[in-house]
Write an enzyme that holds these catalytic residues in place. Structure first.
Site, PDB file in Angstrom:
ATOM      1  N   HIS A   1     -56.228 -11.438 -32.363  1.00  0.00           N
ATOM      2  CA  HIS A   1     -56.106 -10.119 -32.287  1.00  0.00           C
ATOM      3  C   HIS A   1     -55.081  -9.340 -33.453  1.00  0.00           C
ATOM      4  O   HIS A   1     -53.939  -9.308 -33.384  1.00  0.00           O
ATOM      5  CB  HIS A   1     -54.942  -9.688 -30.906  1.00  0.00           C
ATOM      6  CG  HIS A   1     -55.045  -8.113 -30.910  1.00  0.00           C
ATOM      7  ND1 HIS A   1     -56.085  -7.277 -30.552  1.00  0.00           N
ATOM      8  CD2 HIS A   1     -53.726  -7.521 -30.548  1.00  0.00           C
ATOM      9  CE1 HIS A   1     -55.510  -5.963 -30.431  1.00  0.00           C
ATOM     10  NE2 HIS A   1     -54.106  -6.209 -30.315  1.00  0.00           N
TER      11      HIS A   1
ATOM     12  N   ARG B   1     -63.083  -1.551 -27.697  1.00  0.00           N
ATOM     13  CA  ARG B   1     -63.166  -0.789 -28.857  1.00  0.00           C
ATOM     14  C   ARG B   1     -64.679  -0.904 -29.539  1.00  0.00           C
ATOM     15  O   ARG B   1     -65.311   0.048 -29.982  1.00  0.00           O
ATOM     16  CB  ARG B   1     -62.008  -1.116 -29.658  1.00  0.00           C
ATOM     17  CG  ARG B   1     -60.676  -0.404 -29.423  1.00  0.00           C
ATOM     18  CD  ARG B   1     -59.509  -1.009 -30.171  1.00  0.00           C
ATOM     19  NE  ARG B   1     -58.413  -0.333 -30.029  1.00  0.00           N
ATOM     20  CZ  ARG B   1     -57.063  -0.904 -30.480  1.00  0.00           C
ATOM     21  NH1 ARG B   1     -57.235  -2.116 -31.138  1.00  0.00           N
ATOM     22  NH2 ARG B   1     -55.914  -0.106 -29.826  1.00  0.00           N
TER      23      ARG B   1
END
Length: 323
Positions: free
Chosen positions: A187, A162
């Protein structure tokens, strides 16, 4: 042709697995010379869905797919496994506190760790995809004392990909041109996508983008991209998560000289305490991740990294009875 490798996928009837399994069956993890045998693990109520997935996999007639086994039994699912993608996890309920989410998932990943310890192949590699992935991986690892700790990873590759995607969009360059991007930490929304060392076509990325954009737009957008996709799509990231899981496991097994972000057990690098699993700058050599050493860390980076360490230590404390 090499001997077949056994790959276990949990949550096999779910959306991520639906994208992941086709990539595995196509030989994208171990390579075009290695057949695969799939163990699909599901809860009893979802075995019908897993059976349907297996039927579709069979109908795809992959030359490298030699066998599919469907089960709700942990010991059977991990028997002889060379690689495992732990995808299935309990999603966060409405109003559920994070501590409760961690505890509920611990009851899933603890027994899976024990089954891996008792039944997996000696070269087992475990990638935890199901969230909260870092601490789920810690729980599984802690319940597998006979397996080297380095064999348990959590997925930061989706965050890494990303980050590169956002940089490519901002600069008008190709994703493949970027090097030395790293996502440190958890995360979670606290994660730290770091462009300090990143280059594109030999240029420093930090010279090409505005610092305010980097701090106030890039970092939060990468960290909250999953929520953005849910808002737009109405469903959570599935295909991109599956693709990133394949990227991680492929690079782990086959090696890479370029940097990748992998959540691995801390061994003290960069002053980060042991006892947590977090995203670090890594390369893969001889089937093992190695932390990229010798990087200078500035005060801005240190504060972001420390915030992630604190969050992960808090998560560990919340599940200490499961470790």
């Amino acid at each position: 042709m090499n001997s077949p490798k056994k790959i276990t996928v949990t949550g096999a009837a779910g959306q991520i697995a639906y994208s992941l399994l086709w990539r595995i069956a196509n030989g994208e993890v171990y390579g075009a010379d290695t057949p695969v045998e799939l163990n699909l693990l599901e809860i009893p109520d979802a075995l019908g869905g897993a059976e349907g997935v297996a039927m579709e996999l069979s109908d795809s007639a992959f030359p490298l797919l030699h066998n599919i086994n469907i089960t709700a039994d942990l010991n059977e699912a991990f028997d002889g496994a060379n690689a495992a993608f732990l995808v299935g996890a309990k999603p966060r309920g409405k109003g559920e506190e994070r501590a409760a989410l961690l505890s509920n998932n611990g009851k899933i990943f603890g027994p899976q760790g024990k089954a891996i310890n008792d039944h997996a192949a000696q070269d087992i590699r475990v990638l935890v995809v199901g969230n909260p992935a870092n601490t789920n991986a810690l729980i599984a690892m802690s319940n597998a004392p006979d397996v080297p700790q380095s064999r348990f990873n959590a997925m930061m590759r989706l965050d890494h990909n990303r980050a590169i995607s956002q940089l490519a969009t901002k600069t008008g360059r190709l994703s493949s041109e970027f090097q030395d991007v790293v996502v440190w930490g958890n995360h979670s929304a606290a994660q730290f996508p770091d462009i300090t060392y990143a280059t594109v076509g030999g240029e420093k990325v930090s010279d090409l983008v505005d610092h305010d954009w980097y701090v106030n737009e890039f970092i939060p957008r990468v960290a909250k991209r999953g929520a953005e996709i849910i808002e737009v799509r109405g469903k959570s990231s599935a295909a991109s998560a599956a693709s990133s899981a394949v990227d991680h496991m492929r690079d782990w097994i086959q090696g890479t000289e370029t940097w990748a972000s992998a959540a691995i057990p801390s061994t003290g690098a960069y002053g980060i305490p042991e006892g947590i699993i977090l995203g670090l700058p890594t390369v893969s050599r001889n089937g093992e991740w190695e932390v990229v050493e010798g990087l200078e860390i500035n005060d801005f980076q240190r504060a972001r990294i420390d915030a992630n360490v604190e969050e992960l230590q808090g998560e560990r404390e919340a599940v200490k009875d499961l470790l």
